[in-house]
Design a protein around this motif. Structure first.
Motif: not given
Length: 761
Positions: A526, A566, A640, A637, A633, A564
């Protein structure tokens, strides 16, 4: 029944509705029984009924100072608002010029019934005017400069005599000068619902065109109201039909409601029993309540200026407490208040206070305490006693440094969860060594956590963040300054001086808290600095066995998602490794305590999350490569949504919200169940201060939501035990029951409606 539970109700939510004045109720009942004729009928029964209606209308004209204006009886204020808006806009439409842009103005702090009605009729009548909110200043006063600028092109302007949330009143004379000085012909409606009985009204001496009123805001029954129409103001019936009310409002008149209004008008005209207090006495009542609040809660902040507010309303906030917490607290003391407007129970902050420019915390924590002119000195005295008692109850929970507690303070033991929005802080306390550790402390909770540590006389061992937080500053600094001044720690709060322990042939740093170790495990992904903290049994670990109580996993695993990856400091490849290594270490049943809980699920484990998160499931079962994980992943994301307020969302919720079937009981079913089954455990899940104020002796235990995770940990060995949860309204008990069911507790039920609908006897 406990002694506290027998306390009589003190009702301080008069701006939402009032009890019916006994004499008014008697008049309504008598009318239903003996004067039930239809006022439109020409026989004696009808004429008697018509006399009641005419007498009530005559008194209404006197009360309002309506002069030659009309008073039309309605079902309530909302109908009166529709009547005024429809009448004004129908007339205004006929005067509109093609290709000219018009506006409709309303006060930014108006009751939502006004702007929503304006939008509705603007669309239905195809007027297509711009609907604009008139700003207010920090005292709630309308912006006269804005009105002067905008009203020349306005078809209608809607303002409020007295605000329902704050009690702030407008200077109608000054307002009239601004409005008429810039547009003599604009139609003007004034919502006078909260002004009746609190402000003098001489409507005929004003140029107000329409003024709606409601009976149930001033001791009449629900379902009766009236609207003032200025002489010469255009009128379009909102309800057509049989032509009652002289063809202005069809439908058989609500005669019992009119009879009750008749009694209320007598009181307002000083022709009744004198049950209404005068303005001076009402101001004394407000001062007494305000002083009681200040003495009980020294940090209380009032959200309005008493100088331009009616004396029957107090709107306040207590730093560090949400409006729901204070509502629940007062409700437990049988003291009825509300959070802002009672017309929308789902609103979490006050649009009125937002419009006044007050800080967000005041808007989110606002409590409205309101009373009517029939309130008595005894009721105010009792209310002040209850307020003091509520502060004592918070002292019982160590949430307030109050003197003279209800009883001895509850000894804090085990894990407590605190939430601000979707963010979580965790406090673990060991009562034997009187030590505590705090994980992911939020700045909004600093004062509360410091108060708990002081009240419980706990020594803080460490305050640790599981990673550097992007959406808020850590509350660790304030805690460390107060309790850890001599401790050397890294920037996350992990102490430099630690113990080294071995788990699965790997060495980890650990700190002691009572009979537990708190073990630090690097779990990047993360963020690059992300760690997980495992609380485990010290003796068993030294013997080679890992017995886990809790895993504080930060944003590695969230309920229904994964953290997340990113951010600029994120790394999905590292998260893949962290997930596998942590799961192998702690197993699939250990309780995971994330730093965010967006859906009130409290706690989770790898087993529960794998069952609804296919990506996590594939990682833990080795069904996806690290490269495939990174690709999936990225897609995860993309879901979100950061547009949820001021919080940055730390994960995209993808798991199922499907609720398992719960056994729901009503009051009689629960009583019957308890009589025939002695094995069932009845658990009150309100907070300790609520429980201390008001609880039934037959409860087995008190497990507040803040301690639910700790309860789940203690009950892990006995998930088949039948549990029935109870709270004030049934909402918290349902949420808690769902959380238990999701984690494998297969015999859980709750009391539907809670205490609110079923007081035990």
């Amino acid at each position: 029944m406990s002694e506290q539970q027998a306390l009589s109700q003190i009702y301080l939510d008069a701006n939402a509705t009032t009890p019916v004045l006994p004499k008014a109720a008697k008049a309504a009942l008598s009318t239903m029984e003996t004067m039930f004729g239809n006022p439109s009928s020409s026989h004696i029964s009808g004429l008697q009924a018509k006399q009641i209606m005419d007498e009530t209308r005559r008194k209404a004209v006197q009360v309002l100072g309506a002069g030659s204006g009309q008073v039309i009886f309605t079902s309530g204020a909302t109908e009166g608002i529709q009547t005024g808006i429809l009448s004004a806009l129908c007339a205004a439409k006929g005067k509109m010029h093609a290709h000219k842009q018009y506006s409709i103005l309303y006060g930014a702090t108006e009751h939502k019934a006004v702007p929503e009605s304006l939008k509705h009729w603007n669309k239905v009548l195809e007027i297509d005017a711009q609907i604009k909110a008139i700003p207010v200043d920090e005292k709630g006063t309308l912006d006269y400069d804005f009105i002067a600028k905008e009203v020349p092109n306005a078809l209608m302007i809607c303002t409020m005599a007295v605000n329902n949330e704050t009690g702030v009143y407008q200077d109608l004379s000054a307002l009239e000068m601004v409005i008429r000085g810039h547009n003599a012909d604009v139609f003007w409606m004034v919502d006078c619902v909260q002004a009746l009985g609190k402000r003098g009204l001489e409507l005929a001496n004003t140029s107000i065109d329409y003024a709606p009123f409601s009976g149930h805001k001033l001791y009449a029954p629900k379902g009766i109201g009236f609207v003032y129409i200025r002489e010469g103001a255009p009128f379009t019936p909102f309800i057509a039909g049989g032509g009652q009310e002289g063809g202005l409002r069809s439908g058989t008149e609500n005669l019992p409601g009119l009879a009750a209004l008749n009694v209320i008008f007598d009181e307002l005209l000083d022709n009744g029993d004198g049950v209404f207090a005068n303005a001076g006495q009402l101001q004394l009542f407000r001062s007494q309540l305000a002083l009681a609040l200040k003495n009980a809660f020294p940090t209380v902040v009032f959200n309005h200026d008493f100088a331009n507010s009616v004396p029957t309303t107090l709107n306040f906030a207590i730093p560090g407490f949400s409006s729901k917490e204070i509502m629940d607290l007062f409700d437990a003391a049988n003291l009825r208040v509300s959070s802002g407007s009672a017309c929308s129970s789902k609103v979490t902050r006050s649009f009125v206070l937002d419009a006044m420019g007050l800080p967000a915390w005041q808007s989110e924590s606002a409590i409205r305490m309101s009373f009517g002119p029939a309130v008595t000195q005894q009721q105010i005295d009792q209310a002040c006693d209850r307020i003091h008692h509520c502060a004592q109850a918070l002292g019982h929970s160590c949430l307030l440094n109050a003197t003279g507690n209800i009883d001895e303070k509850t000894q804090l033991q085990g894990l407590v969860q605190f939430k601000v929005g979707g963010s979580c802080s965790w406090l673990y306390a060991d009562p034997v060594t009187k030590t505590a550790v705090i994980i992911d402390p939020l700045p909004e909770l600093s004062n509360r956590l410091l108060t708990i540590l002081q009240c419980q006389q706990l020594q803080l061992v460490a305050a640790i963040d599981t990673h550097g937080h992007a959406d808020h500053q850590s509350g660790r600094i304030a805690l460390a300054k107060a309790h850890l001044d001599n401790q050397h720690a890294d920037y996350l709060g992990w102490p430099v001086e630690t113990t080294e322990v071995e788990i699965a042939q790997r060495r980890f740093a650990a700190i002691s808290i009572g009979d537990k170790y708190l073990v630090r495990i690097a779990t990047p992904g993360h963020t690059e600095d992300s760690i997980s903290l495992v609380l485990c049994d010290k003796d068993k670990l030294l013997s080679g066995a890992l017995d886990v109580s809790y895993v504080f996993c930060g944003d590695l695993v969230l309920m229904g998602s994964l953290g997340r990856t990113n951010f600029s400091t994120s790394d999905a490849k590292q998260m893949y490794q962290s997930l596998q290594s942590l799961a192998q270490l702690v197993g699939d049943q250990s309780l995971l305590c994330p730093s965010h809980d967006y859906h009130n699920e409290f706690v989770t484990n790898f087993k529960a999350e794998s069952s609804r998160n296919s990506l996590l499931n594939d990682v833990l079962n080795g069904a996806v490569t690290v490269e495939q994980f990174v690709e999936r992943k990225v897609e995860l994301d993309k879901n979100i949504n950061d547009q949820t307020g001021e919080e940055i969302m730390c994960g995209a919720f993808t798991g199922s919200c499907t609720k398992k079937h719960l056994q729901e009981y009503n009051g009689s079913e629960l009583k019957e169940k308890l009589q025939r089954d002695s094995q069932v455990k009845l658990i009150d899940i309100r907070e300790p201060h609520e429980y201390a104020l008001n609880h039934d002796q037959e409860f087995d235990m008190n497990v507040p939501l803040t301690r639910l995770t700790d309860f789940i940990c203690q009950q892990q060995h006995n998930k088949s035990q039948e549990l029935i949860l109870v709270c004030r309204s049934g909402s918290r008990s349902q949420v808690a029951a769902n959380a238990l069911a999701r984690l494998g507790f297969d015999n859980v039920g709750h009391l539907k409606g809670g205490y609110a609908l079923c007081q035990s006897s």
